[in-house]
Design an enzyme around this catalytic site. Structure first.
Site, PDB file in Angstrom:
ATOM      1  N   ASP A  56      42.449  61.026 -36.116  1.00 22.52           N
ATOM      2  CA  ASP A  56      41.046  60.605 -36.038  1.00 22.52           C
ATOM      3  C   ASP A  56      40.898  59.355 -35.162  1.00 22.52           C
ATOM      4  O   ASP A  56      41.881  58.814 -34.653  1.00 22.52           O
ATOM      5  CB  ASP A  56      40.540  60.367 -37.471  1.00 22.52           C
ATOM      6  CG  ASP A  56      39.118  60.853 -37.668  1.00 22.52           C
ATOM      7  OD1 ASP A  56      38.364  60.870 -36.690  1.00 22.52           O
ATOM      8  OD2 ASP A  56      38.769  61.196 -38.814  1.00 22.52           O
ATOM      9  N   ASP A  60      30.869  65.232 -36.390  1.00 25.50           N
ATOM     10  CA  ASP A  60      31.117  66.075 -37.567  1.00 25.50           C
ATOM     11  C   ASP A  60      30.042  67.139 -37.819  1.00 25.50           C
ATOM     12  O   ASP A  60      28.848  66.873 -37.709  1.00 25.50           O
ATOM     13  CB  ASP A  60      31.231  65.208 -38.825  1.00 25.50           C
ATOM     14  CG  ASP A  60      32.490  64.364 -38.811  1.00 25.50           C
ATOM     15  OD1 ASP A  60      33.193  64.343 -37.784  1.00 25.50           O
ATOM     16  OD2 ASP A  60      32.768  63.723 -39.839  1.00 25.50           O
TER      17      ASP A  60
HETATM   18  C1  GLA Z   1      35.925  61.809 -39.411  1.00 25.51           C
HETATM   19  C2  GLA Z   1      36.357  63.201 -38.939  1.00 25.51           C
HETATM   20  C3  GLA Z   1      36.163  64.181 -40.073  1.00 25.51           C
HETATM   21  C4  GLA Z   1      36.974  63.747 -41.297  1.00 25.51           C
HETATM   22  C5  GLA Z   1      36.585  62.347 -41.703  1.00 25.51           C
HETATM   23  C6  GLA Z   1      37.500  61.759 -42.767  1.00 25.51           C
HETATM   24  O1  GLA Z   1      34.555  61.741 -39.649  1.00 25.51           O
HETATM   25  O2  GLA Z   1      35.627  63.585 -37.818  1.00 25.51           O
HETATM   26  O3  GLA Z   1      36.546  65.490 -39.682  1.00 25.51           O
HETATM   27  O4  GLA Z   1      38.344  63.809 -40.986  1.00 25.51           O
HETATM   28  O5  GLA Z   1      36.625  61.445 -40.589  1.00 25.51           O
HETATM   29  O6  GLA Z   1      37.144  60.468 -43.140  1.00 25.51           O
END
Ligand code: GLA
Length: 396
Positions: A161, A216
Site C-alpha cells: 500500500d 478504493d
Molecule cells: C488502502 C487500500 C485498501 C486497503 C486499505 C487497508 O485504502 O487501498 O485496499 O488495503 O488501505 O487499510
C-alpha cells in the site's frame, strides 16, 4: 587547487546524474523477474468485508471454505490477509510481529495450514512508515528485513500500500521492495497498491505483477462502474506477468443487485483484473456462488492469451467490451448502464471480426450455445444494469 575543484565538480555532476537515472530506472529496467502471474491472480482478500476485524481463526476457516465450496478447484488459490495483522511495534531486531491477540500462532503456522489445503497465503504491507489503518508499521526503510521475514514465513503474495509515506514518488519507493523480494529467496507475487496516483500502468510491469489503477472500490454500482472506466483506459498495458487492478470484488457483500454483481464480475473477468473475492466465503449464498463460481467467465479471465478487453463502443449508457481469446475466439460483453431495459447491437466492425465472418455464440451466463449462427452483428436485450457475455467462435 583549481584541478581539485574541477574534479570535485565532475564527481558532483556524475553523482547527480547517477541518482537522477536511479530514480528513473523503473522506466528503463525490468526489476521484477519472478515469472509469476502468467494469468491474473485469483483468490480472496479480507479487506472489503472484514476491514480490520480479522484473526487467524477466520483466515483458516476461509481457507477451509474455499476448499469446501469448490472455489479453490475453480482456481481461487490466494488467501490474502490485508491490513491490521501486526503489532504496532517491531521487535528489538526490527522484525514485524504478528498481533498477539488475533494471530497468536503466528503467520508461519497459518501459511503452513493454508499450504496444506493446496492454497497460497498473501500478506499486506505499505511503502510508508505506517499502514493505512495506522495500526501497524509500514515497510519503508525495512524492505530487506520484511521481504526476508515474509519469505521465511512462506508468504506467496504481498499487497503493498501507499499510505503515510515520506512524500517521495512511488517510482522510487516501490522498486526498493521489488529488489528486496527478488533477493528474499522465494517467489512472491508483488501487488502494487498506489491507487493509480502515478499511472503505475506505465511502469508497473517492471516493478510488480499487478498495479491498482484506482482508489478504493465501495459496494455500490456507481463506485464499481467508475473504477471499471478508470481501469479501462490502460487496457493496452496489461499483459501476462503484469495486470491492471481496478480493486477487489464486492460480489456478495450486499450493496448491489444480483444483475449488478453479475456485471461487476463480468467486467473484471473480461478486463483480466485480479479476481479477489471480497465477501465472507464461510457464509456464501447460492446466488453469489453462481456468480463467482461461473467457470466459463473465470476461463475468460484466465485465458492464456492474456489480452485485456477494451470498451470498443459506447452509445449513451450502452457499452460494448470486446477482446481476443486464444483459439481465434472473441469475447464480447454488452453492458446496459441505463435505467431501462435496452437492446445493444455489436457489429463485427466494432469488435474486430472480419466482415461476413459467421460465428457460433456461447452465452456465458445462460450456459448455452445459441441455436443459430451470427453474421456481421449480434443483438441482445437486457434489463437495467444487466449484461450479456458471449464467446464467439468463427465457423466460416
Ligand atoms: C488502502 C487500500 C485498501 C486497503 C486499505 C487497508 O485504502 O487501498 O485496499 O488495503 O488501505 O487499510
Amino acid at each position: 587547487m583549481s584541478l581539485c575543484f574541477g574534479r570535485l565538480l565532475l564527481l558532483f555532476v556524475l553523482f547527480s546524474l547517477a541518482s537522477a537515472l536511479e530514480k528513473d530506472e523503473v522506466y528503463r529496467r525490468n526489476l521484477l523477474t519472478n515469472g509469476l502471474a502468467m494469468t491474473p491472480p485469483i483468490g480472496w482478500n479480507s479487506w472489503n468485508h472484514f476491514n480490520c476485524l480479522i484473526d487467524e481463526k477466520m483466515i483458516r476457516e476461509t481457507a477451509d471454505a474455499l476448499v469446501q465450496t469448490g472455489l479453490s478447484k475453480l482456481g481461487y488459490k490466494y488467501v490474502n490477509i490485508d491490513d491490521c495483522w501486526a503489532e504496532l511495534n517491531r521487535d528489538s531486531k526490527g522484525h514485524l510481529v504478528p498481533r498477539k491477540s488475533t494471530f497468536p500462532s503466528g503467520i508461519k503456522a497459518l501459511a503452513d495450514y493454508v499450504h496444506s489445503k493446496g492454497l497460497k497465503l498473501g500478506i499486506y504491507s505499505d511503502a510508508g512508515y505506517m499502514t493505512c489503518s495506522k495500526t501497524m508499521p509500514g515497510s519503508l526503510g525495512y524492505e530487506e528485513i520484511d521481504a526476508k521475514t515474509f519469505a521465511s514465513w512462506g508468504i506467496d503474495y504481498l499487497k503493498y500500500d501507499n499510505c503515510n509515506n515520506d512524500g517521495s514518488k512511488p517510482t522510487v519507493r516501490y522498486p526498493v521492495m521489488t529488489r528486496a523480494l527478488m533477493n528474499a529467496g522465494r517467489q512472491i507475487f508483488f501487488s502494487l497498491c498506489e491507487w493509480g496516483d502515478m499511472h503505475p500502468a506505465l511502469w508497473g510491469a517492471k516493478v510488480g505483477n499487478s498495479w491498482r489503477t484506482t482508489n478504493d472500490i465501495a459496494d455500490n454500482w456507481e463506485s464499481m462502474v467508475s473504477r471499471a472506466d478508470m481501469n479501462e483506459v490502460y487496457a493496452e498495458l496489461a499483459r501476462p506477468g503484469g495486470w491492471n487492478d481496478p480493486d477487489m470484488l464486492e460480489v456478495g457483500n450486499g450493496g448491489m443487485t444480483n444483475d449488478e454483481y453479475i456485471t461487476h464480475f463480468s467486467i473484471w473477468a473480461i478486463s483480466k483484473a485480479p479476481l479477489l473475492i471480497g465477501c465472507d466465503v464461510r457464509n456464501i449464498t447460492k446466488e453469489t456462488m453462481e456468480i463467482i463460481g461461473n467457470k466459463e467467465v473465470i476461463a475468460v479471465n484466465q485465458d492464456p492469451l492474456g489480452v485485456q478487453a477494451k470498451k470498443v463502443r459506447m452509445e449513451g449508457d450502452l457499452e460494448i467490451y470486446a477482446g481476443p481469446l486464444s483459439g481465434y475466439k472473441t469475447v464480447v460483453l454488452l453492458v446496459n448502464r441505463s435505467r431501462i431495459e435496452s437492446q445493444i447491437t455489436a457489429n463485427w466492425d466494432d469488435i474486430g471480426l472480419p466482415p461476413h465472418t459467421v460465428v457460433k455464440a456461447r452465452d456465458l451466463w445462460r450456459h448455452e450455445t445459441l441455436n443459430h449462427t451470427f453474421k456481421d452483428k449480434l443483438m441482445a436485450k437486457m434489463d437495467s444494469h444487466a449484461c450479456r457475455m458471449f464467446v464467439l467462435m468463427p465457423i466460416a
